[in-house]
Enzyme design. Structure first.
Site, PDB file in Angstrom:
ATOM      1  N   CYS A 126       0.824  -1.230   0.000  1.00 41.29           N
ATOM      2  CA  CYS A 126       0.000   0.000   0.000  1.00 41.29           C
ATOM      3  C   CYS A 126       0.852   1.271   0.000  1.00 41.29           C
ATOM      4  O   CYS A 126       0.313   2.368  -0.161  1.00 41.29           O
ATOM      5  CB  CYS A 126      -0.947  -0.004   1.181  1.00 41.29           C
ATOM      6  N   HIS A 250      -2.770   6.915   2.627  1.00 42.77           N
ATOM      7  CA  HIS A 250      -3.332   5.680   2.041  1.00 42.77           C
ATOM      8  C   HIS A 250      -4.695   5.438   2.683  1.00 42.77           C
ATOM      9  O   HIS A 250      -4.860   5.572   3.898  1.00 42.77           O
ATOM     10  CB  HIS A 250      -2.369   4.516   2.307  1.00 42.77           C
ATOM     11  N   ASN A 284     -10.482   0.124   0.187  1.00 39.75           N
ATOM     12  CA  ASN A 284      -9.016   0.140   0.292  1.00 39.75           C
ATOM     13  C   ASN A 284      -8.450  -0.519  -0.969  1.00 39.75           C
ATOM     14  O   ASN A 284      -8.593  -1.726  -1.151  1.00 39.75           O
ATOM     15  CB  ASN A 284      -8.610  -0.619   1.563  1.00 39.75           C
TER      16      ASN A 284
HETATM   17  O1  UT7 Z   1      -4.000  -1.335   3.744  1.00 39.52           O
HETATM   18  C1  UT7 Z   1      -2.994  -2.068   4.373  1.00 39.52           C
HETATM   19  C2  UT7 Z   1      -2.863  -1.712   5.805  1.00 39.52           C
HETATM   20  N1  UT7 Z   1      -4.013  -2.200   6.524  1.00 39.52           N
HETATM   21  C3  UT7 Z   1      -4.547  -1.486   7.470  1.00 39.52           C
HETATM   22  O2  UT7 Z   1      -4.118  -0.393   7.736  1.00 39.52           O
HETATM   23  C4  UT7 Z   1      -5.715  -2.074   8.211  1.00 39.52           C
HETATM   24  C5  UT7 Z   1      -5.627  -1.745   9.680  1.00 39.52           C
HETATM   25  N2  UT7 Z   1      -6.682  -2.391  10.478  1.00 39.52           N
HETATM   26  C6  UT7 Z   1      -7.986  -2.027  10.403  1.00 39.52           C
HETATM   27  O3  UT7 Z   1      -8.371  -1.156   9.646  1.00 39.52           O
HETATM   28  C7  UT7 Z   1      -8.954  -2.682  11.369  1.00 39.52           C
HETATM   29  O4  UT7 Z   1      -8.216  -3.372  12.336  1.00 39.52           O
HETATM   30  C8  UT7 Z   1      -9.951  -3.649  10.691  1.00 39.52           C
HETATM   31  C9  UT7 Z   1     -10.932  -2.856   9.839  1.00 39.52           C
HETATM   32  C10 UT7 Z   1      -9.223  -4.675   9.846  1.00 39.52           C
HETATM   33  C11 UT7 Z   1     -10.793  -4.372  11.755  1.00 39.52           C
HETATM   34  O5  UT7 Z   1     -11.433  -3.422  12.573  1.00 39.52           O
HETATM   35  P1  UT7 Z   1     -11.260  -3.468  14.150  1.00 39.52           P
HETATM   36  O6  UT7 Z   1     -12.008  -2.321  14.661  1.00 39.52           O
HETATM   37  O7  UT7 Z   1      -9.799  -3.544  14.492  1.00 39.52           O
HETATM   38  O8  UT7 Z   1     -12.004  -4.796  14.493  1.00 39.52           O
HETATM   39  P2  UT7 Z   1     -11.494  -6.032  15.349  1.00 39.52           P
HETATM   40  O9  UT7 Z   1     -10.787  -6.998  14.482  1.00 39.52           O
HETATM   41  O10 UT7 Z   1     -10.820  -5.540  16.587  1.00 39.52           O
HETATM   42  O11 UT7 Z   1     -12.876  -6.640  15.797  1.00 39.52           O
HETATM   43  C12 UT7 Z   1     -13.769  -5.938  16.697  1.00 39.52           C
HETATM   44  C13 UT7 Z   1     -15.069  -6.704  16.781  1.00 39.52           C
HETATM   45  C14 UT7 Z   1     -14.892  -8.191  17.012  1.00 39.52           C
HETATM   46  O12 UT7 Z   1     -16.003  -8.663  17.764  1.00 39.52           O
HETATM   47  P3  UT7 Z   1     -15.870  -8.947  19.329  1.00 39.52           P
HETATM   48  O13 UT7 Z   1     -14.806  -9.989  19.451  1.00 39.52           O
HETATM   49  O14 UT7 Z   1     -15.468  -7.627  19.933  1.00 39.52           O
HETATM   50  O15 UT7 Z   1     -17.238  -9.403  19.704  1.00 39.52           O
HETATM   51  C15 UT7 Z   1     -14.937  -8.765  15.623  1.00 39.52           C
HETATM   52  O16 UT7 Z   1     -15.320 -10.105  15.609  1.00 39.52           O
HETATM   53  O17 UT7 Z   1     -15.763  -6.590  15.539  1.00 39.52           O
HETATM   54  C16 UT7 Z   1     -15.993  -7.877  14.997  1.00 39.52           C
HETATM   55  N3  UT7 Z   1     -15.835  -7.779  13.551  1.00 39.52           N
HETATM   56  C17 UT7 Z   1     -16.838  -7.525  12.723  1.00 39.52           C
HETATM   57  N4  UT7 Z   1     -18.141  -7.284  12.951  1.00 39.52           N
HETATM   58  C18 UT7 Z   1     -18.911  -7.033  11.872  1.00 39.52           C
HETATM   59  C19 UT7 Z   1     -14.687  -7.906  12.823  1.00 39.52           C
HETATM   60  N5  UT7 Z   1     -14.939  -7.726  11.522  1.00 39.52           N
HETATM   61  C20 UT7 Z   1     -16.278  -7.478  11.446  1.00 39.52           C
HETATM   62  C21 UT7 Z   1     -17.122  -7.209  10.367  1.00 39.52           C
HETATM   63  N6  UT7 Z   1     -18.452  -6.994  10.633  1.00 39.52           N
HETATM   64  N7  UT7 Z   1     -16.698  -7.146   9.092  1.00 39.52           N
END
Ligand code: UT7
Length: 328
Positions: A126, A250, A284
């Site tokens: 990226c 990005h 993205n």
């Molecule tokens: O482009 C290359 C570089 N990449 C990045 O910069 C990405 C960086 N990371 C992110 O943008 C975020 O970490 C993500 C968008 C990938 C994920 O978001 P998050 O806020 O970090 O979610 P998480 O993985 O911490 O999950 C939080 C909660 C979890 O539920 P519990 O365990 O708290 O009950 C997940 O299971 O959200 C849940 N969850 C979802 N819920 C609905 C994870 N993905 C989803 C989803 N829909 N798609």
């Protein structure tokens, strides 16, 4: 060494470069959050709140990375009013070309009508577009190239497990391009780049098939480590944070974009600095996200000719790069 040894001639290019034109391309198919929630356990509210995406574009099965790159590159040439015959180098930053060989750049150049250019792909995930822009500018300043077409292009949908809700809701397809050439005044600042290879396991292609990422660790890294890179790019260009008219990080996650903007404002960036939020309608798109955002913002009038733009890319590697440039 004896005195009659031959001395190699060195080339010297112009001291300054600028972006001459910008273009982009997105596939036709719009995919909403509601559509994704039909096939996986997610919902519109979660995606908007946690990532900022409202909709994204997915390429058709038979629409390839190369097809999208050709369209974006041709659009950048048209925007610059430059004939393909004037271009001598083509760089295609990407991380989703399906095979190692052939590369994308040579065939993209051929299809645009650029004859026998230097042509290579560049993989810094990226961060790829900012790496490519830096390389293009320095090639010209060194005298190795005259006009360089840099096309960030990705078909990420081929590399995402459609049932992996962590990744399938973020990544999308598209291409964005910039034509770089000589300039009377400095139009592209020095690139600052680097990598954190010790964190390689936080984003990688699992079994050479699908992207795996530790979302939270990458999020923490991006929100803490990237603003200082952006500030360093300004310092190298001899600019102050208050000089920045447009910030284009990005487009990984709107919350990361906003965190970077907040950190820059704490260092003196203006409240009226325009901050790219192209992820809302593009998702993205990795190497393509910065030039896509730039092209859309120019079309919308939120980035104007002469504006000071600060771009910073970051992602797998982990790799990062940024530079300031003048909006064409
Ligand atoms: O482009 C290359 C570089 N990449 C990045 O910069 C990405 C960086 N990371 C992110 O943008 C975020 O970490 C993500 C968008 C990938 C994920 O978001 P998050 O806020 O970090 O979610 P998480 O993985 O911490 O999950 C939080 C909660 C979890 O539920 P519990 O365990 O708290 O009950 C997940 O299971 O959200 C849940 N969850 C979802 N819920 C609905 C994870 N993905 C989803 C989803 N829909 N798609």
């Amino acid at each position: 060494m004896s005195q009659d040894r031959p001395v190699l001639q060195q080339l010297q290019g112009p001291s300054s470069t600028r972006i001459l034109g910008v273009g982009s391309y997105q596939p036709e198919r719009i995919v909403t959050n509601d559509e994704l929630s039909e096939t996986m356990d997610t919902n519109d509210k979660w995606i908007r709140d946690r990532v900022g995406i409202i909709e994204r574009r997915f390429a058709a099965k038979d629409e390839l990375l190369v097809d999208m790159a050709v369209k974006a590159g041709a659009n950048a040439l048209a925007d610059a009013g430059v004939d393909p015959s004037e271009v001598d180098t083509v760089i295609v930053p990407n991380c989703t070309m399906p095979s190692g060989i052939p590369n994308a750049a040579a065939q993209v150049a051929d299809r645009i009508g650029i004859t026998a250019p230097g042509a290579f792909d560049l993989n810094a995930a990226c961060a790829g577009f900012c790496y490519g822009l830096g390389v293009a500018s320095d090639l010209i300043r060194a005298g190795s190239a005259g006009k360089v077409l840099v096309i960030g292009a990705e078909k990420l949908t081929d590399s995402v497990d459609p049932t992996d809700r962590g990744n399938a809701i973020i990544f999308a397809d598209g291409a964005g391009a910039a034509l770089v050439g000589a300039s009377d005044t400095p139009g592209i600042g020095p690139v600052t780049w680097g990598s954190a290879g010790d964190l390689v396991d936080s984003i990688y292609m699992r079994d050479h098939k699908y992207i795996y990422q530790e979302g939270q660790s990458v999020f923490r890294w991006a929100t803490t480590q990237i603003a200082p890179i952006a500030l360093r790019a300004l310092e190298l260009a001899g600019l102050e944070p208050s000089d920045v008219d447009v910030l284009i990080p990005h487009q990984a996650n709107l919350r990361i974009v906003e965190a970077i903007a907040k950190k820059l404002r704490a260092k003196g960036a203006r409240e009226d600095m325009v901050v790219a939020d192209d992820i809302r309608y593009s998702g993205n798109t990795s190497s393509a996200s910065i030039p896509l955002a730039l092209d859309h913002m120019r079309q919308a009038g939120t980035a104007k000719s002469g504006d000071v733009v600060l771009a910073v890319g970051f992602g797998a590697g982990l790799s990062y790069a940024g530079q300031a440039f003048i909006c064409p």
